[in-house]
Write an enzyme that holds these catalytic residues in place. Structure first.
Site, PDB file in Angstrom:
ATOM      1  N   HIS A   1       6.548  -0.254   3.992  1.00  0.00           N
ATOM      2  CA  HIS A   1       6.043   0.661   2.972  1.00  0.00           C
ATOM      3  C   HIS A   1       4.519   0.588   2.824  1.00  0.00           C
ATOM      4  CE1 HIS A   1       6.485   3.595  -0.007  1.00  0.00           C
ATOM      5  NE2 HIS A   1       7.278   2.988  -0.870  1.00  0.00           N
TER       6      HIS A   1
ATOM      7  N   ASP B   1       4.991   6.052   3.699  1.00  0.00           N
ATOM      8  CA  ASP B   1       5.380   6.461   2.349  1.00  0.00           C
ATOM      9  C   ASP B   1       6.785   7.049   2.348  1.00  0.00           C
ATOM     10  OD1 ASP B   1       2.954   5.676   1.246  1.00  0.00           O
ATOM     11  OD2 ASP B   1       2.011   7.613   1.686  1.00  0.00           O
TER      12      ASP B   1
END
Length: 404
Positions: free
Chosen positions: A367, A371
């Site tokens: 992450h 995204d």
């Protein structure tokens, strides 16, 4: 002449290997290029060939960690080859088995409570638990064992049953230790998150049913799921390039090619060989490369070069029956797709509940650079391609795509 055999470098950045297995014994006569040992690096298991013919003297034990360049054996090249071929294996020194002493019976401990009989209900419960009434303290009158006593009774740890209670301790191989380190590092050093989806596999099942025999007859390989998934993944990676990138310090490295790592099970554990430029491979090319790599992994022939690199990983836990999992990223990559087993499930199509072969898929991603929009979009793109393979992956011409 005495030749010192040193550990060769199996690949860049590898400084140490482990002697996994000696394939010869001390004093054997070996031929040049004969495999004399298997050595484990942190990436693969490799064979060590003899550099000359002669009588061998081992200088390291199985399980020893040795540095690259260290002498592991000596070969006397002046030794004559024994008649009838190679020298007989040197007889191993037999050690006499130690005499096993019968354990001395523990002295009977005198019970300090009254010993009574068990009620019929208590006897039944104790029999089901394989507990002797004499091992239970009765709380009834005169030490009688009640039903409640039997229900609360647990087998004594000091009185093992008739089953095996053995254990074994063995050293982890260097490959397994490195895999463990990498998995822990992936969990600790990345912001790993997993997103899920489901895929209706009906269209792929129909294509395989229609073309699998012709495909195998012409190309010599089966038309499996991996070619469809690889084609769907490489397409999605080109649509969402952040998933095909990785972090290097404070920089992000993006790739315009798709080197797909494929997790396969080998004799020494999990291995992840790489399909180079998978985006250029046809269905036949993917299936042939998967078969080649799987055979080399199974036979322990995978090289370090074949396992180095990779920009994205596909892991197929479905072959072992996995319904759903959260695969762990293969560092320094930023994403891994987990495939699972196909099960007939009730789904809704055109407002109707129907039965269809469904696979759950999982995308684990870093992450820090990927995204939610990219991760979810990527997985949806994979799903769309797998549910509409003729249109999206085959340009509406299955025979041409399958080279039939």
């Amino acid at each position: 002449m005495i030749l010192e055999m040193k550990v060769p470098s199996p690949g860049e950045s590898i400084t140490e290997v482990e002697i996994a297995t000696w394939l010869v014994q001390d004093g054997d006569y070996v031929e040049k290029d004969q495999a004399i040992a298997e050595v484990d690096s942190d990436k693969a298991t490799l064979e060590l060939p003899a550099e000359a013919s002669g009588t061998i003297t081992l200088k390291a034990e199985e399980g020893d960690a040795v540095e690259v360049g260290q002498v592991v054996c000596l070969i006397d090249t002046g030794a004559a080859k024994p008649e009838g071929g190679s020298a007989p294996a040197k007889e191993e020194k037999k050690e006499e088995a130690p005499v096993k002493e019968e354990p001395k019976a523990a002295p009977a401990q005198e019970k300090t409570y009254a010993t009574g009989s068990a009620s019929p209900a208590a006897k039944k419960i104790l029999a089901e638990k394989n507990i002797e009434p004499s091992d239970v303290v009765g709380t009834g009158k005169g030490g009688r064992i009640t039903k409640e006593d039997a229900v609360n009774a647990v087998p004594s740890m000091g009185t093992p049953g008739g089953g095996s209670r053995g254990s074994e301790r063995k050293k982890l191989s260097m490959l397994r230790r490195k895999v463990a380190e990498r998995l822990v590092a992936a969990k600790n050093e990345t912001a790993m998150l997993t997103t899920f989806n489901e895929v209706d596999m009906s269209a792929i099942y129909d294509l395989r049913k229609q073309y699998k025999e012709d495909f195998k007859a012409k190309h010599g390989v089966s038309l499996g799921f991996m070619s469809f998934f690889t084609k769907a993944v490489t397409r999605a990676l080109q649509l969402y390039p952040d998933v095909n990138s990785m972090i290097d310090g404070k920089e992000q490295i993006a790739y315009d090619f798709c080197d797909i790592s494929v997790a396969v099970s080998g004799p020494k554990g999990l291995m992840v060989p790489v399909m180079r430029n998978a985006e250029t491979l046809s269905f036949r090319g993917v299936e042939a490369e998967i078969k080649r790599l799987a055979i080399r992994a199974r036979d322990g022939q995978i090289t370090v070069d074949e396992m180095t690199g990779g920009t994205f990983t596909i892991s197929n836990g479905g072959v072992f029956g996995s319904m759903l999992s959260t695969p762990i990223i293969n560092p320094p990559q930023s994403g891994i797709l987990g495939m699972h087993n196909v099960v007939e499930r009730a789904i809704v199509k055109n407002g109707q509940i129907v039965i269809a072969p469904v696979m759950f898929v999982a995308l684990s991603y870093d992450h820090r650079i990927i995204d939610g929009r990219e991760s979810v979009g990527f997985l949806v793109a994979v799903k769309e391609a797998l549910e509409n393979p003729v249109e999206i992956l085959m340009d509406n011409n299955p025979k041409k795509a399958l080279e039939l």
